[in-house]
Write an enzyme that holds these catalytic residues in place. Structure first.
Site, short mmCIF file in Angstrom:
data_model
loop_
_atom_site.label_atom_id
_atom_site.label_comp_id
_atom_site.label_asym_id
_atom_site.label_seq_id
_atom_site.Cartn_x
_atom_site.Cartn_y
_atom_site.Cartn_z
N ARG A 57 0.64 -1.26 -0.17
CA ARG A 57 -0.19 -0.02 -0.03
C ARG A 57 0.78 1.27 -0.07
NH1 ARG A 57 -2.73 -4.04 1.76
NH2 ARG A 57 -0.72 -4.53 2.54
N THR A 58 1.75 1.54 0.72
CA THR A 58 2.45 2.76 1.10
C THR A 58 3.36 3.10 -0.26
OG1 THR A 58 2.50 2.18 3.58
CG2 THR A 58 3.84 3.93 2.96
N LYS A 86 26.57 -2.54 -0.27
CA LYS A 86 27.94 -2.72 -0.51
C LYS A 86 28.65 -1.80 0.61
CE LYS A 86 27.46 -2.27 -5.33
NZ LYS A 86 27.71 -1.29 -6.45
N ARG A 107 11.20 3.94 3.36
CA ARG A 107 10.72 2.98 4.58
C ARG A 107 11.96 2.27 4.88
NH1 ARG A 107 5.81 -1.22 4.66
NH2 ARG A 107 4.83 0.74 5.19
N HIS A 135 4.80 5.78 11.63
CA HIS A 135 4.14 5.58 10.24
C HIS A 135 3.23 6.65 10.06
CE1 HIS A 135 2.95 4.03 6.49
NE2 HIS A 135 2.97 2.78 6.66
N1 CP Z 1 -0.39 -0.20 5.91
C1 CP Z 1 0.61 -0.44 5.32
O1 CP Z 1 1.76 0.28 5.67
O2 CP Z 1 0.95 -1.55 4.14
P1 CP Z 1 2.17 -1.78 3.55
O3 CP Z 1 3.22 -2.44 4.34
O4 CP Z 1 1.52 -2.85 2.39
O5 CP Z 1 2.75 -0.50 3.00
#
Ligand code: CP
Length: 329
Positions: A57-58, A86, A107, A135
């Protein structure tokens, strides 16, 4: 807050007026997200989308949001496709990639790593999840969804009753959501988890410090009894020492249609940041809820596009130009 050029690293950066600003821009993005209108406002701009942990999603919604504003996306996924494998530092990676991008989403499994990267970056950085820390864009889209669902029921955010269920120790989405809820009045929070996976004390203290009523429980039936929102989370297996350790908690709090019918109020909204664990006997939200109209999990995921479009438009200071570069489809 001043959005132009800002890094979005933590929910702590936001005041209530900032949230209202993001949501108002997100509302205005709907015709573009639904492809009723097309804008080229970010034509020529590049998003560096760097995901060093799995994501559906993100990662994809950041990319789609940028595309829907007319920009291009360059992705790095996993350490093995990056020179970090590396031994290159986050500092050097940030200095280099920020020369190639107008904004970067990232991320990373380590807490604080996205802030470290942002300190070296020459362009704004948006946190797509740093370890079990935060998040922030998920919390914003969660709150946007809660607001919409409550409006549909003639309610406001103030006085909200919410249960958070599952792995509250490692679940970064609920950590950011707790921080966000401190901006509202008179929220009743029920935290349902095994004692070993309880919400960190500092976040419970934060909720109580603004006068919110917080109940801590390990009883699902009790926890979901009188709430507007039942927000389930997955056991965050990747944060445990072993799969076997995670397995001891998996399946402990399973919400299905029978339990919902027996214990929830008829209008209780079911949320989950996703992914939900679909393994037999482990799934925290059963598939038999899929036809329940109060299951908001896919509306939640859809709202991620709107909120992320809004953040790009605000950070890159193009909100007022979106319509000027647009046409109807
Ligand atoms: N909700 C969420 O962060 O989903 P993903 O891990 O798929 O990005």
């Amino acid at each position: 807050m001043e959005f132009t050029g800002a890094d979005i690293l933590s929910i702590e950066q936001f005041q209530r007026s900032d949230i209202e600003r993001v949501f108002s821009v997100a509302d205005a993005m709907e015709p573009y997200a639904l492809r009723k209108r097309v804008t080229r406002v970010l034509e020529g701009a590049i998003l560096g989308n760097m995901f060093f942990e799995p994501s559906t999603r993100t990662r994809v919604s950041f990319g789609c949001a940028f595309n829907l504003l007319g920009g291009e996306v360059r992705e790095t996924t996993g350490f093995q496709s990056s020179a970090i494998a590396k031994g290159e530092s986050l500092y050097d990676t940030a200095r280099v990639l920020s020369g190639y991008s107008d904004v970067i989403c990232m991320r990373h499994p380590q807490e604080g790593s996205v802030a470290e990267f942002a300190a070296a970056s020459r362009v704004p950085v948006i946190n797509g999840g740093d370890g079990s820390n935060e998040h922030p864009t998920q919390a914003l889209l969660d709150l946007y969804t809660i607001r919409k669902e409550m409006e549909g029921r003639g309610r406001t955010m103030d006085g909200l009753r919410i249960a958070m269920i599952g792995d509250l120790k490692y679940g970064r989405t609920v950590h950011s959501l707790c921080r966000l809820l401190t901006l509202f009045d008179n929220v009743h929070v029920t935290l349902v988890s095994p004692p070993e996976l309880a919400m960190p004390n500092y976040l419970v203290d934060r909720l109580r410090s603004v006068g919110h009523d917080v109940v801590i429980s390990d009883d699902l039936a009790h926890g979901i009894g009188h709430v507007d929102i039942a927000y389930a989370t997955r056991i965050q297996e990747e944060r445990f020492h072993s799969k076997e350790e995670a397995d001891t908690y998996r399946g402990r709090f399973r919400l299905n249609q029978a339990i919902y019918t027996q214990y929830c109020e008829p209008n209780t909204v079911i949320m989950h940041p996703l992914p939900r664990d679909s393994r037999e006997d482990a799934n925290e939200l059963d598939n038999d809820l899929n036809q329940n109209p109060n299951l908001a999990i896919f509306r939640q995921a859809d709202n991620g596009i709107l909120v992320r479009m809004a953040l790009f438009a605000l950070v890159l200071d193009v909100v007022d130009q979106v319509d000027k570069h647009a046409r109807d489809v």
